[in-house]
Design a protein around this motif. Structure first.
Motif, PDB file in Angstrom:
ATOM      1  N   ARG A   8      -0.707  -1.617 -11.005  1.00  0.00           N
ATOM      2  CA  ARG A   8      -1.497  -1.893  -9.801  1.00  0.00           C
ATOM      3  C   ARG A   8      -1.735  -3.410  -9.651  1.00  0.00           C
ATOM      4  O   ARG A   8      -1.707  -3.936  -8.547  1.00  0.00           O
ATOM      5  N   ARG A  28       1.496  -4.980  -8.466  1.00  0.00           N
ATOM      6  CA  ARG A  28       1.725  -4.761  -7.031  1.00  0.00           C
ATOM      7  C   ARG A  28       1.103  -5.883  -6.197  1.00  0.00           C
ATOM      8  O   ARG A  28       1.672  -6.305  -5.198  1.00  0.00           O
ATOM      9  N   SER A  43       3.606  -8.118  -3.978  1.00  0.00           N
ATOM     10  CA  SER A  43       3.409  -7.905  -2.550  1.00  0.00           C
ATOM     11  C   SER A  43       3.003  -9.207  -1.853  1.00  0.00           C
ATOM     12  O   SER A  43       3.563  -9.563  -0.806  1.00  0.00           O
ATOM     13  N   GLU A  62       9.665   1.546  -5.963  1.00  0.00           N
ATOM     14  CA  GLU A  62       8.333   0.984  -5.722  1.00  0.00           C
ATOM     15  C   GLU A  62       8.389  -0.136  -4.694  1.00  0.00           C
ATOM     16  O   GLU A  62       7.562  -0.210  -3.785  1.00  0.00           O
ATOM     17  N   ARG A 115       9.226   1.312  -1.227  1.00  0.00           N
ATOM     18  CA  ARG A 115       8.025   1.977  -0.697  1.00  0.00           C
ATOM     19  C   ARG A 115       7.042   0.947  -0.144  1.00  0.00           C
ATOM     20  O   ARG A 115       6.428   1.152   0.898  1.00  0.00           O
ATOM     21  N   SER A 116       6.878  -0.148  -0.853  1.00  0.00           N
ATOM     22  CA  SER A 116       5.893  -1.157  -0.456  1.00  0.00           C
ATOM     23  C   SER A 116       6.267  -1.873   0.826  1.00  0.00           C
ATOM     24  O   SER A 116       5.380  -2.265   1.590  1.00  0.00           O
ATOM     25  N   TYR A 176       3.080  -0.405   5.096  1.00  0.00           N
ATOM     26  CA  TYR A 176       1.848  -0.904   4.493  1.00  0.00           C
ATOM     27  C   TYR A 176       1.579  -2.333   4.940  1.00  0.00           C
ATOM     28  O   TYR A 176       2.494  -3.141   5.019  1.00  0.00           O
ATOM     29  N   TYR A 204      -2.471  -4.253   1.619  1.00  0.00           N
ATOM     30  CA  TYR A 204      -2.629  -2.873   1.150  1.00  0.00           C
ATOM     31  C   TYR A 204      -2.675  -2.803  -0.376  1.00  0.00           C
ATOM     32  O   TYR A 204      -3.517  -2.115  -0.950  1.00  0.00           O
ATOM     33  N   GLN A 205      -1.777  -3.515  -1.036  1.00  0.00           N
ATOM     34  CA  GLN A 205      -1.700  -3.405  -2.496  1.00  0.00           C
ATOM     35  C   GLN A 205      -2.937  -3.977  -3.197  1.00  0.00           C
ATOM     36  O   GLN A 205      -3.371  -3.449  -4.213  1.00  0.00           O
TER      37      GLN A 205
END
Length: 194
Positions: A76, A79, A83, A114, A117-118, A123, A127-128
């Protein structure tokens, strides 16, 4: 399956199901449904809060389960790094994948999924970071209300879920009975300053 082994999946189950997103969705469809607002700080923050709370409650029993929970916490945080670097134009998607493989320990196929998806999942750039910041906000609010014995854990969790999806600081204002004026300005510091 190497990247989604049972020890890694145990913390994800609680994030996605009970007490995380599935319970959130169930309660949101029943309480204050007129609130037509969504924020990832509420959605993802609540689910990550439960990961942190279950860690504190010593939910992971084996060393492997503890490593699994710590892996997802590290994930997490990673990310946030990849990101923001991507959205600021500093990293390519391939650099994001390499970061997850080299620094976090993802299997390459999982890292590719991953990153895909991001960036193609619709998103927003923040978001992350909402996972961690929202989780820390819920954690601090629980500490402020339950820690000194004002509320029980059940009272706190029920109250949160009955308010539905709103910014966590607004939730705090409601739960602590602060007057909400039209010109309300944010000022809550949910973290400790040194």
């Amino acid at each position: 399956m190497r990247g989604n082994n049972p020890h890694f999946s145990r913390s994800t189950v609680h994030h996605e199901l009970i007490a995380g997103h599935h319970l959130q969705g169930y309660m949101e469809s029943r309480y204050k449904t007129y609130r037509n607002f969504q924020t990832p700080f509420w959605i993802e923050g609540w689910a990550l809060y439960w990961e942190m709370l279950l860690w504190d409650m010593q939910f992971p029993q084996s060393p492997e389960d503890r490593i699994g929970m710590l892996f997802w916490r590290m994930h997490r945080c990673a990310r946030i790094i990849f990101s923001l670097n991507y959205h600021l134009g500093k990293w390519t998607p391939q650099e994001c994948i390499d970061f997850l493989v080299d620094r976090v320990g993802h299997e390459r196929a999982n890292a590719e999924g991953e990153v895909r998806r991001s960036f193609v999942g619709g998103y927003s750039p923040l978001y992350q970071i909402a996972y961690m910041i929202g989780g820390l906000q819920f954690y601090a609010l629980q500490r402020d209300l339950v820690g000194p014995g004002k509320w029980t854990m059940k009272q706190f969790h029920d109250a949160v879920l009955h308010e539905n999806n709103i910014p966590v600081e607004m939730l705090r204002a409601i739960l602590t009975q602060q007057p909400l004026k039209k010109d309300f300005k944010t000022n809550w510091r949910f973290y400790k300053l040194k």
